[in-house]
Design an enzyme around this catalytic site. Structure first.
Site: not given
Ligand SMILES: NC(=O)c1ccc[n+]([C@@H]2O[C@H](COP(=O)([O-])OP(=O)(O)OC[C@H]3O[C@@H](n4cnc5c(N)ncnc54)[C@H](O)[C@@H]3O)[C@@H](O)[C@H]2O)c1
Length: 302
Positions: A105, A192
């Site tokens: 992606v 993250y």
């Protein structure tokens, strides 16, 4: 409005309906008699939405793919197979409503869809810390790419965020949506946590500026079939240790009274525990209380 999820993915009816997914003997029969699929609801062309799931070969995404396929939608799974596995979705390969695309992606994707479930991202600490820059790129550039796609084709986008946006040691328990979190921007988890936080910001910027229809789901710890044995998160660690007859390792992060599980999805009782601690399997019942989550009818998976 954020939707909060803490999901116990129970073994879906899939294995009953479709034993070849889990049983090698059945898989053999399956190959000798040609492809059979779980029953798929018929939807008229008008109702049969085209749905893209990024990260759809992963643990959560593959269950979502099962649910959407069985509901009769056209499902396209996009995955770079960093942590996902083709076998998680291979029971759908060849079905007319299903497509699997090997794609990262971080690169733009041009496809016509009505809805996007954007789940692509490593989720367990060992995986997202393995290549922090890639984790950041996936959550930032990858999310921008998906938002750009949603804008271009007029699709609704759901972004899979995380309870980690509240930080490793949130100051409030449980965390209300008005709580903005306590994240160390340069800590080992920052790739993250901050990646997900800025991705949420991007979603709402696209909503405000471009009118893209977005949803953000802050998922709490989820476990179930298709999770990696060595996933590295606490629930799978407990299960693995229990199966191996080993003591269950509980690591506390702050004052020892709680783990980051909110709302009693898993409550650690008996405060005053500090530092690393090992609960033996016999003490599990008195130490940990498990609750099934109620999610106000909003579930990602059946
Ligand atoms: N499982 C949980 O407890 C949990 C908790 C909070 C949030 N989430 C979020 O839910 C989503 C799914 O988590 P999961 O547990 O299924 O993890 P997972 O690792 O099983 O699945 C993630 C999938 O994304 C794919 N992926 C990673 N980077 C990619 C990229 N650059 N391009 C294309 N595909 C890519 C992986 O190959 C994998 O198939 C993630 O966004 C995660 O942050 C999960």
């Amino acid at each position: 409005m954020f939707v909060r999820y803490c999901i116990l993915i129970s073994q879906p009816s899939l294995s009953l309906l479709f034993p070849a997914a889990t049983n090698p003997l059945c898989a053999l029969l399956f190959h000798s008699t040609g492809p059979k699929y779980p029953p798929v609801k018929f939807l008229s062309e008008k109702d049969r939405k085209r749905i893209l799931i990024t990260g759809g070969a992963g643990f959560v995404g593959s269950h979502l793919a099962d649910k959407l396929m069985m509901d009769g939608y056209e499902v396209t799974v996009v995955d770079n197979f960093f942590t996902g596995r083709r076998r998680n979705v291979d029971h759908w390969l060849g079905h007319g409503n299903f497509e699997l695309i090997n794609h990262d992606v971080v690169e733009p994707l041009f496809i016509e869809v009505d809805q996007i479930y954007h789940l692509a991202s490593p989720a367990s600490p060992p995986n997202y810390m393995y290549n922090p820059i890639k984790t950041l790129k996936t959550n930032t550039i990858g999310t921008l790419n998906m938002l750009g796609l949603a804008k271009r084709v007029g699709a609704r986008l759901l972004f899979a965020s995380t309870s980690e946006v509240y930080g490793g040691i949130p100051e409030q328990h449980p965390q209300p949506e008005s709580y903005w979190g306590n994240v160390n921007p340069i800590g080992p988890r920052a790739c993250y946590d901050e990646g997900k936080r800025v991705a949420e910001t991007m979603c709402y910027a696209y909503q405000k500026q471009e009118g893209v229809d977005v949803r953000v789901a802050r998922i709490f710890n989820t476990f179930g079939p298709r999770m990696h044995m060595d996933d590295g998160r606490v629930v799978s660690n407990f299960i693995l240790q229990a199966l191996q007859g080993q003591p269950l390792t509980v690591r506390t992060l702050g004052d020892g009274n709680c783990l980051r599980f909110r709302d009693g999805r898993m409550l650690l009782h008996g405060g005053g525990v500090r530092g690393g601690l090992q609960f033996s399997a016999e003490r599990l019942n008195s130490s940990l209380q498990w609750e099934r989550t109620s999610i106000d009818g909003n579930t990602l998976t059946a």
